[in-house]
Design an enzyme around this catalytic site. Structure first.
Site, mmCIF file in Angstrom:
data_model
loop_
_atom_site.group_PDB
_atom_site.id
_atom_site.type_symbol
_atom_site.label_atom_id
_atom_site.label_comp_id
_atom_site.label_asym_id
_atom_site.label_seq_id
_atom_site.Cartn_x
_atom_site.Cartn_y
_atom_site.Cartn_z
ATOM 1 N N THR A 98 0.837 -1.204 0.000
ATOM 2 C CA THR A 98 0.000 0.000 0.000
ATOM 3 C C THR A 98 0.870 1.250 0.000
ATOM 4 O O THR A 98 0.607 2.212 -0.737
ATOM 5 C CB THR A 98 -0.930 -0.013 1.231
ATOM 6 O OG1 THR A 98 -1.722 -1.206 1.195
ATOM 7 C CG2 THR A 98 -1.838 1.193 1.255
ATOM 8 N N ARG A 144 5.423 -7.273 -7.457
ATOM 9 C CA ARG A 144 5.252 -8.700 -7.723
ATOM 10 C C ARG A 144 3.782 -9.027 -7.980
ATOM 11 O O ARG A 144 2.886 -8.311 -7.546
ATOM 12 C CB ARG A 144 5.728 -9.529 -6.524
ATOM 13 C CG ARG A 144 7.218 -9.435 -6.266
ATOM 14 C CD ARG A 144 7.583 -10.166 -4.994
ATOM 15 N NE ARG A 144 6.911 -9.590 -3.843
ATOM 16 C CZ ARG A 144 6.752 -10.206 -2.673
ATOM 17 N NH1 ARG A 144 7.198 -11.443 -2.517
ATOM 18 N NH2 ARG A 144 6.150 -9.612 -1.678
ATOM 19 N N LYS A 180 -4.557 -14.335 3.632
ATOM 20 C CA LYS A 180 -4.534 -12.879 3.563
ATOM 21 C C LYS A 180 -5.451 -12.258 2.517
ATOM 22 O O LYS A 180 -5.525 -11.043 2.400
ATOM 23 C CB LYS A 180 -3.097 -12.384 3.342
ATOM 24 C CG LYS A 180 -2.435 -12.879 2.066
ATOM 25 C CD LYS A 180 -0.973 -12.459 1.982
ATOM 26 C CE LYS A 180 -0.820 -10.975 1.722
ATOM 27 N NZ LYS A 180 0.576 -10.600 1.407
ATOM 28 N N PHE A 201 8.048 -9.185 2.604
ATOM 29 C CA PHE A 201 8.192 -9.328 4.054
ATOM 30 C C PHE A 201 9.127 -8.258 4.624
ATOM 31 O O PHE A 201 9.254 -7.175 4.070
ATOM 32 C CB PHE A 201 8.632 -10.750 4.424
ATOM 33 C CG PHE A 201 7.576 -11.783 4.167
ATOM 34 C CD1 PHE A 201 6.309 -11.652 4.709
ATOM 35 C CD2 PHE A 201 7.831 -12.879 3.361
ATOM 36 C CE1 PHE A 201 5.321 -12.594 4.468
ATOM 37 C CE2 PHE A 201 6.854 -13.835 3.120
ATOM 38 C CZ PHE A 201 5.599 -13.694 3.676
ATOM 39 N N TRP A 219 -3.479 4.850 2.717
ATOM 40 C CA TRP A 219 -4.610 3.924 2.707
ATOM 41 C C TRP A 219 -5.918 4.703 2.648
ATOM 42 O O TRP A 219 -6.827 4.340 1.903
ATOM 43 C CB TRP A 219 -4.582 3.033 3.954
ATOM 44 C CG TRP A 219 -5.627 1.957 3.940
ATOM 45 C CD1 TRP A 219 -5.507 0.693 3.443
ATOM 46 C CD2 TRP A 219 -6.975 2.069 4.425
ATOM 47 N NE1 TRP A 219 -6.687 0.000 3.589
ATOM 48 C CE2 TRP A 219 -7.605 0.817 4.183
ATOM 49 C CE3 TRP A 219 -7.696 3.080 5.039
ATOM 50 C CZ2 TRP A 219 -8.935 0.570 4.549
ATOM 51 C CZ3 TRP A 219 -9.027 2.842 5.396
ATOM 52 C CH2 TRP A 219 -9.624 1.596 5.145
#
Length: 558
Positions: free
Chosen positions: A74, A95, A106, A302, A411
């Site tokens: 985000t 990706r 998720k 990650f 967001w």
């Protein structure tokens, strides 16, 4: 008024025709291969024929992830939209999501809120078919391998030393360990086998690190599928599988062009996991994005100990890339969880928990600055429950390291909420690159490289190499693979190999239990802890909430 879900926000967006987005990215129409109205593949010939110079490269990474969420993708998208809002010519390189997590734990993975890439349903599901092509190429090689043994085994392949596994792009623990070839001689040679998730396949890594069709074929040819009875490696080239595999991948290799909610050009291409693979989008997409924008914003999977480490030590080393700036994403909520709070306790101000958890952020920041020599900024995704005192605490701690902290509200506000972060990123880029260096050089032993990552990046004390792994290291060294970089597979939830060690643990030892070569990708895969290359579905899969109506409108996709 109820908050809209990510998919509701995406479906309410008015998309621009992809030809318009391509023109915005300086792509001539002759290079554009449309996949419907909103997606396109871009002919790699563009890289050879355009006269534009590369722009600035901005890497977005994050603290160690928690169930509280960090918002790295985000932030990546919102930062790109913010850069465009302040007048910069910008592209995004991301990706592709894997179907396993989409239907697993998720949901969707194309950003969130008002900072998304669209069409998010397509991107999260079949998209342009790249992952299907990668799975088909992987499984073609597996079929040709077993067929070679069935048809006389001219190469003398030892069925007990086959290393190549089949793959499927879905979380399915039932396929981790299987026995196949049952049912009599006509049905093959019985042997132990198993599946990896497609994003863990070496074909995915090869795909993402290749710079051209010829490079792709060379890398595919070097893939080791097993060993002979004499211990000699057997490759895809030995099985004469390379041409057919490349034929399956030729269209997939072309980068995919889509757009953000605000119309910023975005390349979404390739998708290896960062906990079990190298965690970066394709080299071809990154190079294309750099050639077409003055600023390219990309991310690595990650936390920075996984995705950023592999982006810098593997992808940048192989592709000759150097980031101009790095963004480390954090949330107050996640840092308090690292400080020991439960998820249901994160909405209350707690400076003590924040103080216990913030070393996680500070170690990631220190690694980017002191291990890799790069300039960075901390982006804090602000939640309504974050107090001013908590935000001020983070700002003070980061300032002590010489790093600025910028609040991000992408967001909720899209690019407008990323303008402040965009200005700080521009400032860092205009200062000039730092003295970029790798965490290790290739001349050391395999053990030295693993130890360097564990001690310098993870903050651990040492490594413990199990006897079986040491034997594998000795064999790989004898075969001449000791000069390759290492791709360490470990839990994403901790600097250590124990997912329960939150924050910034010290004095720990990382256990290495398996080492194998991905000769086509050009790195060694080091498995630590209990990491697996085929995830399972959770107790309540996200798939239970996903549906489609009579008009083809999808719901529940995050």
């Amino acid at each position: 008024m109820a908050t809209k879900s990510d998919i509701e926000i995406a479906q309410a967006c008015t998309l621009r025709p992809i030809a318009e987005i391509a023109a915005r990215a300086h792509i001539d129409a002759r290079y554009v291969e449309q996949y419907g109205r909103w997606k396109a593949k871009i002919d790699p010939a563009l890289l050879r024929e355009t006269g534009r110079e590369d722009g600035k490269l901005v890497l977005v990474t994050a603290i160690t992830p928690t169930p509280a969420g960090e918002g790295k993708t985000t932030t990546t998208i919102g930062l790109a939209d913010g850069l465009r809002r302040i007048g910069k010519d910008v592209t995004v390189a991301l990706r592709e999501p894997s179907l396993g997590p989409v239907f697993g734990i998720k949901g969707g993975a194309a950003g969130g809120g008002y900072a998304q890439v669209v069409p998010m349903e397509d991107i999260n599901l079949h998209f342009t078919g790249d992952f299907h092509a990668i799975g088909a190429a992987n499984n073609l090689l597996a079929a040709m391998l077993d067929n070679h043994i069935q048809q006389g085994n001219r190469l003398g392949i030892d069925p007990r030393r086959i290393t190549w596994r089949r793959c499927v792009d879905m979380n399915d623990r039932q396929l981790r360990s299987i026995v196949d070839g049952l049912g009599g001689k006509a049905n093959g040679t019985p042997r132990e086998d198993g599946f990896d998730i497609t994003v863990a396949s070496e074909v995915m890594a090869v795909f993402c690190l290749s710079s051209s069709i010829s490079d792709l074929k060379a890398r595919l040819g070097r893939i080791i599928v097993g060993y002979t009875y004499e211990g000699k490696p057997v490759t895809a080239a030995d099985l004469k599988a390379v041409g057919a595999m490349a034929a399956l991948l030729k269209d997939a290799l072309k980068p995919n062009l889509v757009q953000t909610l605000e119309g910023t050009p975005a390349f979404v291409h390739g998708g290896p996991f960062a906990n079990i693979a190298h965690g970066c989008n394709s080299v071809m997409a990154t190079r294309m994005a750099l050639r077409l924008g003055d600023y390219t914003v990309t991310e690595a999977g990650f936390g920075a100990d996984l995705g950023a480490e592999k982006f810098l030590d593997i992808k940048c080393r192989m592709a000759g890339l150097t980031p101009d700036a790095v963004v480390v994403v954090a949330t107050v909520r996640a840092l308090k969880m690292h400080g020991g709070l439960a998820k249901n306790e994160l909405g209350t101000e707690d400076l003590d928990a924040l103080e216990r958890g913030i070393p996680n952020l500070l170690r990631h920041v220190s690694n980017i600055r002191n291990v890799y020599g790069l300039a960075c900024v901390v982006a804090v995704n602000r939640f309504p429950t974050d107090s001013d005192a908590e935000i001020d605490f983070i700002i003070r701690k980061c300032r002590a390291l010489g790093v600025n902290t910028v609040l991000s509200t992408v967001w909720a506000e899209g690019g407008r909420g990323g303008e402040a972060l965009a200005r700080e990123v521009v400032r860092l880029c205009e200062k000039g690159r730092g003295s970029f260096r790798f965490a290790y050089e290739l001349e050391g032993s395999i053990e030295d490289k693993i130890r360097a990552v564990v001690t310098k990046v993870y903050g651990g004390h040492d490594v413990r190499i199990l006897p079986a792994a040491q034997k594998q290291i000795d064999e790989l060294t004898a075969l001449g693979f000791d000069r390759l970089p290492v791709c360490i597979a470990k839990t994403q939830y901790s600097f250590s190999d124990d997912p329960l060690k939150l924050g910034a643990p010290e004095g720990f030892t990382v256990t290495v239990r398996h080492v194998k070569v991905s000769a086509g990708a050009g790195f060694l895969v080091v498995l630590t802890g209990d990491i697996m290359t085929m995830p399972g579905l959770p107790k309540v899969p996200a798939a239970e909430k996903i549906d489609v109506d009579e008009d083809g409108r999808i719901s529940g996709l995050f």
